[in-house]
Design an enzyme around this catalytic site. Structure first.
Site, PDB file in Angstrom:
ATOM      1  N   CYS A 100      43.690 -15.063   0.535  1.00  0.00           N
ATOM      2  CA  CYS A 100      43.093 -13.954   1.403  1.00  0.00           C
ATOM      3  C   CYS A 100      43.492 -15.154   2.751  1.00  0.00           C
ATOM      4  O   CYS A 100      43.373 -14.849   4.293  1.00  0.00           O
ATOM      5  CB  CYS A 100      42.068 -14.558   1.405  1.00  0.00           C
ATOM      6  SG  CYS A 100      41.033 -15.868   0.598  1.00  0.00           S
ATOM      7  N   GLY A 108      34.498 -16.009  -0.975  1.00  0.00           N
ATOM      8  CA  GLY A 108      35.690 -16.427  -1.382  1.00  0.00           C
ATOM      9  C   GLY A 108      36.164 -16.982  -2.851  1.00  0.00           C
ATOM     10  O   GLY A 108      37.442 -17.402  -3.302  1.00  0.00           O
ATOM     11  N   LYS A 160      49.053 -22.711  -2.457  1.00  0.00           N
ATOM     12  CA  LYS A 160      48.797 -21.294  -2.170  1.00  0.00           C
ATOM     13  C   LYS A 160      50.056 -21.212  -0.676  1.00  0.00           C
ATOM     14  O   LYS A 160      50.205 -20.045  -0.713  1.00  0.00           O
ATOM     15  CB  LYS A 160      47.898 -20.714  -2.608  1.00  0.00           C
ATOM     16  CG  LYS A 160      47.699 -20.925  -4.492  1.00  0.00           C
ATOM     17  CD  LYS A 160      46.387 -20.099  -4.058  1.00  0.00           C
ATOM     18  CE  LYS A 160      46.300 -20.240  -5.845  1.00  0.00           C
ATOM     19  NZ  LYS A 160      44.825 -20.193  -5.807  1.00  0.00           N
ATOM     20  N   HIS A 210      36.633 -16.299   6.644  1.00  0.00           N
ATOM     21  CA  HIS A 210      37.684 -16.924   6.410  1.00  0.00           C
ATOM     22  C   HIS A 210      37.916 -17.790   8.016  1.00  0.00           C
ATOM     23  O   HIS A 210      38.641 -16.745   8.724  1.00  0.00           O
ATOM     24  CB  HIS A 210      38.516 -17.269   5.989  1.00  0.00           C
ATOM     25  CG  HIS A 210      38.823 -17.404   4.348  1.00  0.00           C
ATOM     26  ND1 HIS A 210      37.336 -17.899   3.809  1.00  0.00           N
ATOM     27  CD2 HIS A 210      39.705 -17.034   2.935  1.00  0.00           C
ATOM     28  CE1 HIS A 210      37.031 -17.902   2.480  1.00  0.00           C
ATOM     29  NE2 HIS A 210      38.803 -17.518   2.182  1.00  0.00           N
ATOM     30  N   ASN A 247      37.132 -12.839   4.629  1.00  0.00           N
ATOM     31  CA  ASN A 247      38.347 -13.073   3.516  1.00  0.00           C
ATOM     32  C   ASN A 247      37.967 -12.036   2.344  1.00  0.00           C
ATOM     33  O   ASN A 247      38.988 -11.514   1.916  1.00  0.00           O
ATOM     34  CB  ASN A 247      38.097 -14.212   2.863  1.00  0.00           C
ATOM     35  CG  ASN A 247      36.596 -13.810   3.067  1.00  0.00           C
ATOM     36  OD1 ASN A 247      35.394 -14.475   3.843  1.00  0.00           O
ATOM     37  ND2 ASN A 247      36.398 -14.547   1.498  1.00  0.00           N
TER      38      ASN A 247
END
Length: 330
Positions: A130, A161, A208, A237, A310
């Site tokens: 995300c 999240g 990531k 986010h 997100n």
């Protein structure tokens, strides 16, 4: 043409949002299959005014369903086991877990950024993290125009999240209940720790973002660092992104590029206290960008502030957009 569509992990936070987005965007569905764990099997969920029974996910059910698109949000172990079965049965698995993202044979797709990559699939398409999705939506037009060579990510990520457990930790923590999901209280606090720490000191979330950004932008030479932080916000986010470019870049030029970009909303009027905030992004599919300013500490540098929902854009909508993209060619 109407398609057979499956949602894997339908009863979770993201799965429910996927259903909402499919309905809102009027995706052409001939038949809908809802899959979840054994404990959710037999329950019902509403879609387009009708109740649909949730089924336990197993190989026999997949083979019987023969779906065109299976949209996953059920964790890496489920995706590892079952996505190849959907592919073997002639469907395309669109996976929201991290399991397939860095597989060289699996495209990692954000439709506004690298749509053509989706058509190289072999039955599985990966949905990025995300925090990566919203970042690259804003960065791709800047990369095209000014050739980014270095990125510094600092994220401020909502508790949703981390799933329902993260949401509950914030809600319950406001009254003093000890955390069940996070290692520390999140209410009235920030935690510089998302996912597991690795030997190099970075968390998996940070790695990531670094690795996925390079793959999506198609530039393994990009120098990237990241610090990801959990904050006491339910949805949305926020990211402070600093970039260094090869070509000269000004605030005015960057703003012009961002205003022309697909699904980017520029909110940048500091004289009137206008800048993106999580409350602005909640329930929206766009990526909001503001606080655009030149970084005077380096040559050809820029700072931007990027905000998105997100759960929606960062997971559900991006996956549905991938299905729409693939369906656009039959």
């Amino acid at each position: 043409m109407n398609k057979k569509v499956a949602i894997v992990g339908a009863t979770g936070m993201v799965g429910r949002m996927m259903l909402k987005v499919l309905e809102e965007r009027n995706f052409p569905i001939e038949k809908l299959f809802l899959f979840a764990s054994a404990r959710s099997a037999g329950s019902t969920m509403r879609f387009r005014g009708e109740d649909h029974t949730v089924r336990e996910l197993d190989e026999a059910s997949i083979e019987a369903a023969k779906v065109d698109y299976a949209i996953f949000s059920a964790g890496s172990d489920v995706s590892k086991r079952f996505a190849p079965i959907f592919a073997r049965c002639g469907g395309v698995a669109i996976d929201n877990s991290s399991y397939w993202r860095m597989d060289k044979a699996v495209p990692l797709v954000v439709p506004e950024v690298n749509p053509e990559a989706a058509f190289t699939h072999r039955g599985i398409v990966a949905n990025p993290n995300c925090s990566t999705i919203q970042a690259v939506v804003a960065l791709k037009p800047l990369h095209d125009a000014f050739k980014i060579k270095r990125i510094v990510y600092s994220t401020y990520q909502a508790v949703s999240g981390a799933g329902r457990g993260g949401y509950d930790d914030l809600r319950n923590g406001i009254t003093g209940t000890p955390p069940a999901k996070f290692p520390h209280p999140i209410a009235f606090n920030v935690i510089p720790h998302i996912d597991a720490f690795q030997a190099d000191g970075y968390t998996k979330e940070e790695s990531k973002m670094i690795n996925e950004t390079r793959k999506i932008l198609g530039d393994d030479g990009l120098r990237i660092t990241a610090t990801t932080v959990r904050v006491p916000v339910y949805y949305g986010h926020s990211e402070s992104i600093n970039i260094e470019c090869e070509k000269p870049i000004t605030r005015a030029a960057a703003t012009e590029v961002l205003r022309a970009a697909a699904d980017v909303v520029v909110c940048d009027d500091t004289d009137n206290n206008v800048y993106p905030m999580p409350l602005d992004a909640e329930g929206r599919d766009e990526v909001f960008v503001g606080r655009i300013r030149e970084d005077r500490s380096v040559e050809h540098g820029l700072n931007i502030w990027v905000v998105a929902d997100n759960i929606r854009k960062g997971a559900a909508s991006n996956a549905v957009q991938i299905a729409e993209l693939l369906n656009s060619r039959g």
